[in-house]
Scaffold this motif. Structure first.
Motif, PDB file in Angstrom:
ATOM      1  N   SER A 143       0.838  -1.208   0.000  1.00  0.00           N
ATOM      2  CA  SER A 143       0.000   0.000   0.000  1.00  0.00           C
ATOM      3  C   SER A 143       0.867   1.249   0.000  1.00  0.00           C
ATOM      4  N   ASP A 183      -5.981  -1.277  -4.846  1.00  0.00           N
ATOM      5  CA  ASP A 183      -5.370  -1.901  -3.670  1.00  0.00           C
ATOM      6  C   ASP A 183      -6.294  -3.007  -3.176  1.00  0.00           C
ATOM      7  N   GLU A 184      -5.919  -4.224  -3.494  1.00  0.00           N
ATOM      8  CA  GLU A 184      -6.731  -5.397  -3.143  1.00  0.00           C
ATOM      9  C   GLU A 184      -8.203  -5.204  -3.472  1.00  0.00           C
TER      10      GLU A 184
HETATM   11 MG   LIG Z   1      -2.218  -2.661   2.086  1.00  0.00          MG
END
Ligand SMILES: [Mg+2]
Ligand SMILES: Nc1ncnc2c1ncn2[C@@H]1O[C@H](COP(=O)(O)OP(=O)(O)OP(=O)(O)O)[C@@H](O)[C@H]1O
Lengths: 255, 399
Positions: free
Chosen positions: A49, A171-172
């Motif tokens: 991240s 992000d994911e």
């Molecule tokens: Mg993360």
């Protein structure tokens, strides 16, 4: 192919409350080109991240250089970075991060509130078009809490793409979804990004998701290494490279 | 252009989303604006009413009362000549003799004593007399054969409210049986039940009708109306002038109008205005409180917006604008409330009984209320806006 972002020897260090230094990223080199579809995998806490925030102009490196569209980001003011971010980057978050209390349409409109000219004045029309692309035009007036997780993430994808950014950072994006929904959503994100010729960087734990990318990196303990794209289960390797070429050609034409 | 419009669009959207919370805070702001505006508006009205009634008594600003006093009464002929001389020398446009008398009048129900104000036509200008019906004296009225009368409402009622266009007459009781013509009607000065009828009569006419002025042992007065700026220098000059003409006596030229005593309402209004200001401050604190809570609750949201390109100025102005737009709306509501209160006929007649015609709601009171509301909005918005700007995007969207 045009280079969107380049990172050279980038580190990110934070000072912890007990005055110790935490080296989250240690010397990252990475180049992202127009139309790239890149996956970054790695264990939790590896700094994924943090890296994505740097690429998305949300954060500045401790040392090393990041260039965005050829411009060293250190030279840009906060406002210039904010504007560049609004114009050129679209974020998709794990927790969707839709604005509560606003309809799906209003959520997709949000980035256009920061656009200039026709982007702002035609915001309704553009947002509606984008919702249509993710198959949710019928649910434009519904509030996020009335939508399923998959639908919410589709709204978030529409929002990320409504200003036609050159770079999409996810992000994911499937982290809060069940496997099947995650696959549908990811396929959609991949398709829409391809259609708009945007580069896509996806952080994921899911090898199915990583398999959609054309390049894959592993971020482990602050160090980035290239890895082979994992094969999608039950998919012949030849097919991946064929679609790779096709996408490369279309992205090249678009750039 | 796009920037401004889009900021307003965003602020409006935010207001819609947080409406209940903001609405509660706004009630406080609206009420304090209403209080502030009402106080100022009412103060204005009270002052107007006071001014009107004191102008009727003491003349408008600046009125000088001339007089010469001594061990013996000055010769009336010489005195009026001295007054005429002063009028000419100092270019006085409006002046009047004022004296009081009492005389019986023949009314349909019998003879009644009437309080007579014996004056000159200039009295109407100096005391800003407004007639309900008919007209005030003209200079030519002095030449009338039958004396003209401007009567009070009570007098008019006692005479049976005759139509003024028919030149109605009333008879003065006494040996002469003079008939007088009613040419105008003014409201009663202090309306209370059972008050005696009163009337204005011109000095010349009173003499001819045998009305003896200077009743109650009061000598007649002479009033002149001068410009505010010259009042002081004229006062000195005229006193000296008169003094020279009446050696051995004491000449005076005093201001009798209300403005010479200072503003009697300044203190009251300051006190009430101060209280309203405090109420306003409370409203501001309430608004600030709500905005702070709203901002903390929205840290994540602000982070999301910034990730989509909102600059820090945009976030600042956005949060501020929300507060200002909201309090401006509350201000408008508050001012409307204040107008409704102050312009209420019952309240108007209670707080300014001296007025026959009420002034429009004072614009400065409305502007003050609205301005205070916007100021409160800006103050209450600035602090949370600063908080919002300091939000770090990466922390805001982390979970
Ligand atoms: Mg993360
Ligand atoms: N501002 C900060 N202050 C202190 N520690 C931080 C800060 N930012 C990140 N970290 C730490 O740095 C490490 C990397 O964080 P990061 O969020 O980048 O990991 P990640 O790879 O995204 O993990 P996950 O897969 O769980 O999301 C973590 O241990 C985190 O606690």
């Amino acid at each position: 192919m045009e280079e969107l972002v380049s990172l050279t020897a980038v580190t990110r260090t934070v000072r912890l409350p007990d005055d110790a230094e935490l080296h989250i990223l240690k010397g990252i080199d990475l180049a992202v080109h127009a139309g790239d579809h890149t996956a970054i995998i790695g264990r939790s806490g590896g700094g994924k991240s943090t890296l994505l925030n740097l690429i998305g102009l949300l954060d500045l490196p401790s040392t090393g250089e990041i260039r965005f569209l050829g411009e060293p980001v250190n030279h840009l003011s906060n406002n210039a970075r904010a504007r560049l971010r609004g114009e050129s980057v679209g974020f998709v978050f794990q927790q969707f991060n839709l604005l509560p209390g606003r309809s799906a349409l209003d959520n997709v409109i949000t980035p256009l509130l920061y656009a200039k000219g026709s982007g702002f004045w035609r915001r309704r029309e553009l947002a509606m078009e984008m919702l249509d692309r993710v198959g949710l035009s019928a649910r434009a007036d519904v509030l996020p809490n009335m939508l399923s997780g998959g639908e919410q993430q589709r709204v978030a994808i529409a929002r990320a793409l409504v200003r036609k950014p050159r770079l999409i950072l996810a992000d994911e994006p499937t982290g809060a979804l069940d496997v099947e929904t995650g696959q549908t959503v990811m396929a959609l994100l991949d398709t829409v990004a391809t259609e708009s010729g945007s580069a896509l960087i996806t952080i994921t734990h899911d090898s199915n998701v990583a398999a959609l990318a054309r390049a894959c990196y592993r971020l482990e303990a602050g160090v980035l290494t290239a890895v082979d794209v994992p094969l999608r289960p039950g998919t012949p390797g030849a097919e991946t490279s064929a679609s790779d070429e096709a996408v490369g050609a279309s992205a090249g034409a678009g750039a | 252009m796009t920037g401004l419009v889009s900021t307003i669009v965003e602020a409006w959207q935010e207001l819609r989303i947080n409406k209940t919370r903001i609405l509660l805070a706004l009630i406080g702001v609206a009420l304090s604006v209403a209080a502030l505006t009402t106080v100022v508006g009412m103060g204005n009205l009270v002052r107007e009413g006071y001014k009107a009634s004191s102008e009727r008594n003491g003349g408008r600003s600046a009125t000088l009362n001339l007089g010469v006093y001594g061990p013996t009464m000055p010769d009336p002929e010489k005195l009026s000549q001295a007054y005429r001389g002063i009028q000419e020398r100092y270019g006085i446009k409006y002046s009047t003799n004022v004296s009081q008398a009492q005389h019986g009048f023949q009314f349909p129900n019998g003879v009644q004593d009437v309080q007579l104000h014996v004056v000159d036509p200039g009295y109407g200008v100096i005391h800003r007399i407004e007639v309900d019906h008919g007209s005030w004296f003209a200079d030519s009225d002095e030449q009338r054969f039958a004396p003209a009368l401007v009567v009070s409402e009570t007098f008019y009622n006692a005479a049976g409210r005759p139509n003024l266009t028919t030149d109605p007459v009333v008879t003065l009781a006494g040996a002469q049986k003079t008939t007088a013509v009613i040419i105008g009607v003014v409201p009663d000065q202090y309306p209370y039940p059972g008050m005696p009828p009163s009337a204005y009569m011109l000095t010349g006419a009173a003499e001819k009708a045998g009305v003896t002025a200077g009743a109650y042992g009061m000598s007649s007065q002479f009033e002149i109306w001068v410009q505010d700026a010259q009042a002081e220098s004229l006062q000195a000059a005229i006193t000296a002038d008169l003094q020279q003409q009446f050696p051995g006596m004491e000449a005076q030229a005093n201001r009798g109008d209300y403005a010479s005593h200072g503003d009697p309402f300044a203190m009251v209004q300051l006190a009430v205005g101060g209280i309203a200001g405090l109420v306003m401050l409370l409203g501001a604190v309430g608004m600030l409180n709500i905005s702070m809570v709203t901002v903390r609750y929205r840290v994540r949201e602000i982070g999301i917006r910034r990730s989509f390109g909102a600059t820090s100025q945009r976030v600042f102005v956005g949060v501020m604008m929300e507060s200002v737009v909201a309090t401006a709306v509350a201000g408008v509501v508050g001012v409307m409330l204040a107008v409704a209160v102050v312009k209420n006929p019952w309240i108007e007649s209670k707080i300014a009984p001296g007025l026959t015609e009420f002034p429009p709601f004072p614009l400065e009171a409305a502007m003050l209320g609205l301005g205070a509301a916007i100021l409160v909005g800006a103050l209450a918005g600035a602090i949370p806006a600063l908080v919002a700007v300091r939000v770090k995007v990466i922390d805001a969207i982390r979970f």
